[in-house]
Structures are given as C-alpha cells and as structure tokens.
Write a protein that holds these residues in place. Structure first.
Motif, PDB file in Angstrom:
ATOM      1  N   LEU A 389      23.706  29.705  85.326  1.00 32.25           N
ATOM      2  CA  LEU A 389      24.685  30.974  85.130  1.00 32.25           C
ATOM      3  C   LEU A 389      24.521  32.402  86.627  1.00 32.25           C
ATOM      4  O   LEU A 389      25.609  33.215  86.151  1.00 32.25           O
ATOM      5  CB  LEU A 389      25.262  31.254  84.036  1.00 32.25           C
ATOM      6  N   HIS A 390      24.020  31.864  87.647  1.00 32.36           N
ATOM      7  CA  HIS A 390      24.285  33.092  88.181  1.00 32.36           C
ATOM      8  C   HIS A 390      24.778  33.032  89.367  1.00 32.36           C
ATOM      9  O   HIS A 390      25.181  34.351  89.733  1.00 32.36           O
ATOM     10  CB  HIS A 390      22.280  33.030  88.954  1.00 32.36           C
ATOM     11  N   ASP A 391      25.409  32.059  89.808  1.00 36.54           N
ATOM     12  CA  ASP A 391      26.243  32.651  90.937  1.00 36.54           C
ATOM     13  C   ASP A 391      27.079  31.215  91.098  1.00 36.54           C
ATOM     14  O   ASP A 391      26.877  30.022  89.827  1.00 36.54           O
ATOM     15  CB  ASP A 391      26.048  32.809  92.367  1.00 36.54           C
ATOM     16  N   LEU A 392      28.020  31.504  92.076  1.00 37.08           N
ATOM     17  CA  LEU A 392      29.255  30.451  92.045  1.00 37.08           C
ATOM     18  C   LEU A 392      28.347  29.112  92.307  1.00 37.08           C
ATOM     19  O   LEU A 392      28.922  27.550  91.891  1.00 37.08           O
ATOM     20  CB  LEU A 392      30.173  30.220  92.497  1.00 37.08           C
ATOM     21  N   ASP A 393      27.136  29.166  93.356  1.00 34.53           N
ATOM     22  CA  ASP A 393      26.973  27.309  93.452  1.00 34.53           C
ATOM     23  C   ASP A 393      25.479  26.944  92.336  1.00 34.53           C
ATOM     24  O   ASP A 393      26.243  25.993  92.113  1.00 34.53           O
ATOM     25  CB  ASP A 393      26.112  27.559  94.530  1.00 34.53           C
ATOM     26  N   SER A 394      25.320  27.303  91.274  1.00 35.27           N
ATOM     27  CA  SER A 394      24.536  27.126  90.671  1.00 35.27           C
ATOM     28  C   SER A 394      25.958  26.724  89.115  1.00 35.27           C
ATOM     29  O   SER A 394      25.617  26.233  88.373  1.00 35.27           O
ATOM     30  CB  SER A 394      23.464  28.271  89.848  1.00 35.27           C
ATOM     31  N   LEU A 395      26.933  27.619  88.995  1.00 39.12           N
ATOM     32  CA  LEU A 395      28.045  27.203  87.916  1.00 39.12           C
ATOM     33  C   LEU A 395      28.159  25.963  88.364  1.00 39.12           C
ATOM     34  O   LEU A 395      29.136  24.973  87.517  1.00 39.12           O
ATOM     35  CB  LEU A 395      27.900  28.205  88.049  1.00 39.12           C
ATOM     36  N   GLY A 396      29.024  25.991  90.124  1.00 37.61           N
ATOM     37  CA  GLY A 396      28.608  24.210  90.378  1.00 37.61           C
ATOM     38  C   GLY A 396      28.421  23.439  90.360  1.00 37.61           C
ATOM     39  O   GLY A 396      29.156  22.699  89.574  1.00 37.61           O
ATOM     40  N   ALA A 397      26.766  23.759  90.418  1.00 38.90           N
ATOM     41  CA  ALA A 397      25.949  22.357  90.028  1.00 38.90           C
ATOM     42  C   ALA A 397      26.450  21.980  88.582  1.00 38.90           C
ATOM     43  O   ALA A 397      26.001  20.933  87.789  1.00 38.90           O
ATOM     44  CB  ALA A 397      24.984  23.184  90.782  1.00 38.90           C
TER      45      ALA A 397
END
Length: 412
Positions: A389-397
C-alpha cells in the motif's frame, strides 16, 4: 602484472557437470559448490540453492547498506540446502601448498582473489573473492570454474583450464582451500521453506526501508552507485534461481512463471543500473526511475513471498476487466484524485501515498473500494500489507493479481 593465460581443456568428469549447471543464475562463490552438488547427486541438484529468498545487508565500502553474499553465508546455505559439509579448511596458503594438499585431498574447493586468476577477465583488472575447483596438480594443474558472467573486460564462461605449476602458483598466490563432503541432499519441505521466506522478508521490512532511503540519498556518488549495481545483480540472480527452483515442482509451476517474470525485471534493472552508474561516473545524475523500479521490485518480493506462503501456488493471470496494468494504474490515479478532491495537476504517481495532503488509512480504503467497483475485482485481504500500500505501483501490483468480483460490475 604479466598474466599468462590458462589453456582451455576438457574433462571427462567435470565438463558434463558444468554443462548441466544454471551457471547464469549463480554467483562466483555458489557456482562451484553447485558443481560439487551435481557431481555428487546428479544434474539439477544445485537448484536447491534457490529455495531461500532473503534480503540481507551489511555496511558496504561506500558506507551504505550493501546486499551481502559472503563466503560463509554461501557455505552455510550449501550445508543446509545441499548437505555439502566442509570437512577440512586451510587459510592463507600459497599455490605450491595447494598443489601439495591436492595429493591427499581431491578436489579442493578454493577461494582466492580474481586479480591474479589468469582464466578470468578480472585478471589484472579487479580484486574480488572468487571460487574454483582444483582437480589435478600432476604434470599440469587443472582448474574447474563454472562462473558465468559478462564484464567490461570480456566474458567469463564455465570451463576447465590447464597450466604449469609455476603459472598456477602465480595465478593463486594466496587462497583458502576446503574439502567438501556430500552427506546427502536433504529433502526440503516446500511449504515450510515458502513460509520461512515470507516470514524473513516481512521481518526485514524495516531493513528494506533503510536500504532504499540510503540508496536514494547516496546513489549520485560513484562508489555508492557501483555498489548498487552489484546489489541489483546479486538480487536478480538470486530471484531467478528461486524461480528455477520453484519450476522443479509441478505444484508450484504457476508460481514459478510469475517469479521468473519478476526475476527478468530484476535482471533488466541490473543493466539499467549499470548504465546509470556510468552516467554518474561521467558527472551526471543517477536516474530517479531506476531507483523507483528498485523500490517497486523489493516491495514486490515481499508480496510474492507472502502469497506463496499463504495461498500456495500463484494462480495464472485472470482474463477480465483488470487484465491491463496500464488501465489499472490509470483507474487508481483517477480514484486517488477523486477521493482527495484534487485535479490532474497534482502528481499522485511515483511518490508514497502518505505524502499526499489529506491522505490517510480511511481514504486508502475508499480508494480501494472505488477501484474494485470500477475494475470488477476483489482484492485478497492478505495482500494488503504495508509494503503493498506504499504507492500506486505497489497497489497496482495487488490489483494486477486480483480475482474477478463475485458480484456484477458496477456501472460507474
């Protein structure tokens, strides 16, 4: 220093062993332990070295955290995963003494400095600990080395070399030598190994954060940039070796495919970080996107290990409304802006979500629920870790691997 090149040759015993190694996935200390394992147990035994997945650091020469792969660590892993046990050890011995030892102890697993090793492109160019096997010291010395790498001075490839006693003594002026016994490869319980991997990576979350902070602060320095290149190279090979180990069991075949994809991303980053390092050496700036990708890959490691441990094999990607990663990122950015009430002029990508004004855990839940409704998916609650939940990339994953929702898709 004048280096007398070693002469390539073939060995009826060792050449077939080297041919069967995934040498491109092993570092220079592991690879010749791998050769000993396959010689003792058969082709492919060495892949068990990829069972464990860790992120360990020490303070490196540049004063920043550095990914560690010490000789002692590799010997411990070989004992635990392959049943290879060091039975005798001789430190700080010259080449002539190695030849004497071989008369009673063959083969010898040897660790020495690459700077004088005439069969390697590092000779005369770089100091580094490196392993090889000394298998003969009769009329000529025969060295076996499975190392596989491409360097700025040329390629290192698995092979067998012969040289005179005098040339060998010059190539290995000082070394540590060991005899290694194969006590029988242990049977690894994959479920236990995967749980241990996840627990270790989760427990090391603070270490990852400290590493990323230090790297971002110092990547513009030449020595720190060089260390980062080595770190990424080691991490890439270890992740690729893990994928190869997973592929050895049909029950983890799907997981192996995803892990292999992540490993490919690591290995691609190794090349990008090398180009970035060269730019720093010319007085340029280390590119921020390379650091952002490093950040994302480390966080993905933690998430993947958790899914493997908690849910068994990773299911293949689902065809459906959330199959396009680009669309997922666009929807997430749209919903973050909607929830925070900001326009497109506010950058929400490439930065920690917690740095956005007004963002908190309640807003995060709202973003997730709105994105689930638009994409027609449901996230696995176990995937919603702090790193995910750190940023959009990690949430997108996390959304990349979400399952289609049981209910109909919202018309929003």
């Amino acid at each position: 220093m004048v280096v007398v090149p070693a002469v390539p040759t073939r060995s009826r015993e060792w050449t077939p062993v080297l041919t069967g190694l995934r040498a491109d996935l092993l570092d220079c200390v592991q690879v010749n332990l791998a050769a000993l394992a396959d010689r003792a147990y058969g082709p492919g035994a060495h892949l068990a070295l990829g069972a464990t997945l860790r992120f360990a650091t020490v303070v490196g020469p540049a004063g920043t955290p550095a990914v560690t792969a010490s000789v002692e660590q590799r010997l411990t892993e070989a004992a635990d995963l392959l049943g290879l046990r060091v039975t005798r050890r001789w430190d700080d011995v010259p080449g002539a003494r190695l030849r004497e030892l071989l008369a009673e102890h063959s083969p010898l697993y040897v660790v020495a400095d690459t700077f004088t090793m005439s069969w390697l492109p590092y000779a005369g160019n770089q100091h580094m600990e490196h392993s090889f096997l000394l298998v003969d010291a009769g009329e000529q010395c025969v060295v076996v080395d499975g190392y596989h790498n491409s360097t700025q001075w040329g390629d290192a490839r698995p092979g067998t070399w012969r040289m005179s006693a005098a040339d060998f003594d010059a190539a290995v002026p000082r070394a540590t030598a060991m005899t290694v016994a194969a006590d029988g490869a242990p049977v690894l319980d994959r479920a236990t190994v995967l749980r241990d991997n996840a627990a270790a990576l989760r427990a090391g979350a603070d270490r990852i954060e400290d590493y990323l902070t230090a790297v971002r602060r110092r990547a513009g320095e030449a020595e720190a940039a060089a260390q980062l290149v080595l770190d990424v190279w080691l991490l890439g090979r270890s992740r690729a070796l893990h994928a190869a180990w997973l592929a050895g069991d049909p029950a983890t075949a799907d997981a192996a495919r995803e892990a292999a994809g992540r490993a490919d991303a690591w290995l691609a980053l190794a090349g990008q970080s090398y180009v970035a390092m060269r730019r720093v050496r010319r007085g340029g700036v280390f590119p921020t996107p390379v650091l952002d990708q490093l950040d994302g890959l480390l966080r993905d490691d933690v998430a993947l290990a958790g899914r493997l441990a908690d849910a068994g094999p990773v299911p293949p990607p689902q065809d459906g409304p959330a199959a396009d990663p680009g669309r997922i990122r666009a929807v997430l950015a749209d919903e973050v802006r909607a929830v925070l009430g900001v326009g497109p002029e506010v950058p929400v990508e490439g930065r920690p979500l917690r740095t956005l004004s007004g963002f908190n855990s309640f807003r995060l839940v709202e973003v997730i629920e709105r994105a689930e409704a638009r994409l027609g998916v449901e996230l696995d609650p176990d995937d919603l870790t702090g790193t995910a939940l750190h940023d959009l990339d990690s949430l997108g994953a996390v959304f990349d691997r979400a399952r289609p929702a049981a209910q109909g898709v919202s018309g929003r």
